[in-house]
Scaffold this active site. Structure first.
Site, PDB file in Angstrom:
ATOM      1  N   GLU A  77       0.972  -1.008  -0.060  1.00  0.00           N
ATOM      2  CA  GLU A  77      -0.008  -0.082  -0.062  1.00  0.00           C
ATOM      3  C   GLU A  77       0.717   1.332  -0.034  1.00  0.00           C
ATOM      4  OE1 GLU A  77      -3.095   0.021   2.993  1.00  0.00           O
ATOM      5  OE2 GLU A  77      -2.975  -2.239   2.853  1.00  0.00           O
ATOM      6  N   HIS A  78       0.615   2.005  -0.970  1.00  0.00           N
ATOM      7  CA  HIS A  78       1.641   3.299  -1.205  1.00  0.00           C
ATOM      8  C   HIS A  78       1.301   4.281  -0.232  1.00  0.00           C
ATOM      9  CE1 HIS A  78       3.797   2.215  -4.860  1.00  0.00           C
ATOM     10  NE2 HIS A  78       2.722   1.206  -4.840  1.00  0.00           N
ATOM     11  N   SER A  79       2.248   5.092   0.283  1.00  0.00           N
ATOM     12  CA  SER A  79       1.878   6.244   1.220  1.00  0.00           C
ATOM     13  C   SER A  79       0.936   7.378   0.766  1.00  0.00           C
ATOM     14  CB  SER A  79       3.270   6.509   1.919  1.00  0.00           C
ATOM     15  OG  SER A  79       4.033   6.996   1.092  1.00  0.00           O
ATOM     16  N   TYR A  80       0.133   7.344   0.586  1.00  0.00           N
ATOM     17  CA  TYR A  80      -0.819   8.263  -0.121  1.00  0.00           C
ATOM     18  C   TYR A  80      -0.888   9.456   0.739  1.00  0.00           C
ATOM     19  CZ  TYR A  80      -4.580   6.435   2.860  1.00  0.00           C
ATOM     20  OH  TYR A  80      -5.431   6.244   3.985  1.00  0.00           O
ATOM     21  N   THR A  85       4.058   9.156  -3.175  1.00  0.00           N
ATOM     22  CA  THR A  85       3.605   7.879  -2.923  1.00  0.00           C
ATOM     23  C   THR A  85       4.675   7.069  -3.655  1.00  0.00           C
ATOM     24  OG1 THR A  85       2.569   8.062  -5.202  1.00  0.00           O
ATOM     25  CG2 THR A  85       1.340   8.459  -3.062  1.00  0.00           C
TER      26      THR A  85
END
Length: 181
Positions: A77-80, A85
Site C-alpha cells: 500500500e503506497h503512502s498516499y 507515494t
C-alpha cells in the site's frame, strides 16, 4: 494416458522449486499453479488450484483453496498520506501485513484482497470483488467494497461441515466424509 497428467505436474512442481526458494515460497506438491502467476513469501497448503495471472504477496493459503484468474492478494500500500507515494522516495509504504486465506475458500476471477485480511474457512468471494475487511467463515461475499451477502449453510449444517474436518484429508477420504454429511 492416466500417467501423463500426474507426470506433467510432478515435473512442473520440480522445476518450480528454485524459483520458490528464491521468492521465499513454500508450496505443497499437490497444489496446481497455472502460468503467469507471481508468488512472493507465500505458504500454500494441499490440493489448491491457483489459476493464471494471479499475484500474491505475503499470503498464507489453507488446503483445498481455489483461486480464479486475475486475482490480486496482498501487496504494498503506497503512502498516499505522505508527500510522495513513490517507493523510491517514501519509506512509509505498508507491505508487511500477512493475508490469510483459510481452508476450502473459493475466490472469484479478478478479485482484489488487501493485505492483512483474513478470509474464513469455506468462504466464497464473488468475481471482481474488492475485499478490504475480514470475511467470516462459510459466507458468500462480493462487491466493491465486498459485503457479506449470506451464509452458505444453516447453523446445523455448518457445524456438521466444521466437525467433519474434511480439509485435513486426502481427496478420496475428504469426498467420502462430505458424501456422508
Amino acid at each position: 494416458m492416466k500417467l501423463i497428467k500426474p507426470l506433467f505436474f510432478l515435473i512442473k512442481n520440480f522445476l518450480r522449486i528454485p524459483i520458490d526458494f528464491i521468492k521465499k515460497n513454500k508450496i505443497h506438491k499437490t497444489t496446481r499453479i497455472s502460468s503467469n502467476t507471481k508468488l512472493v513469501k507465500c505458504l500454500i497448503g494441499k490440493y489448491c488450484y491457483i489459476a493464471n495471472n494471479v499475484n500474491m504477496v505475503n499470503a498464507t493459503i489453507g488446503n483445498y483453496v481455489s483461486i480464479a484468474p486475475g486475482v490480486q492478494i496482498g501487496g504494498m500500500e503506497h503512502s498516499y498520506w505522505w508527500y510522495s507515494t513513490s517507493t523510491f522516495l517514501s519509506d512509509q509504504n505498508i507491505s508487511n501485513q500477512q493475508t490469510i486465506i483459510e481452508d476450502d475458500v473459493w475466490i472469484g476471477a479478478g478479485s482484489i484482497i488487501k493485505q492483512g485480511v483474513r478470509i474464513g474457512r469455506g468462504a466464497v468471494i464473488g468475481a471482481m470483488s474488492f475485499v478490504n475487511k475480514d470475511v467470516p467463515d462459510y459466507t458468500i461475499t462480493f462487491g466493491v467494497p465486498a459485503k457479506t451477502f449470506k451464509d452458505r449453510f444453516n447453523e446445523e449444517l455448518k457445524l456438521k461441515v466444521i466437525n467433519s474436518k474434511f480439509w485435513i484429508h486426502k481427496p478420496i477420504k475428504a469426498r467420502e466424509i462430505l458424501n456422508k454429511l
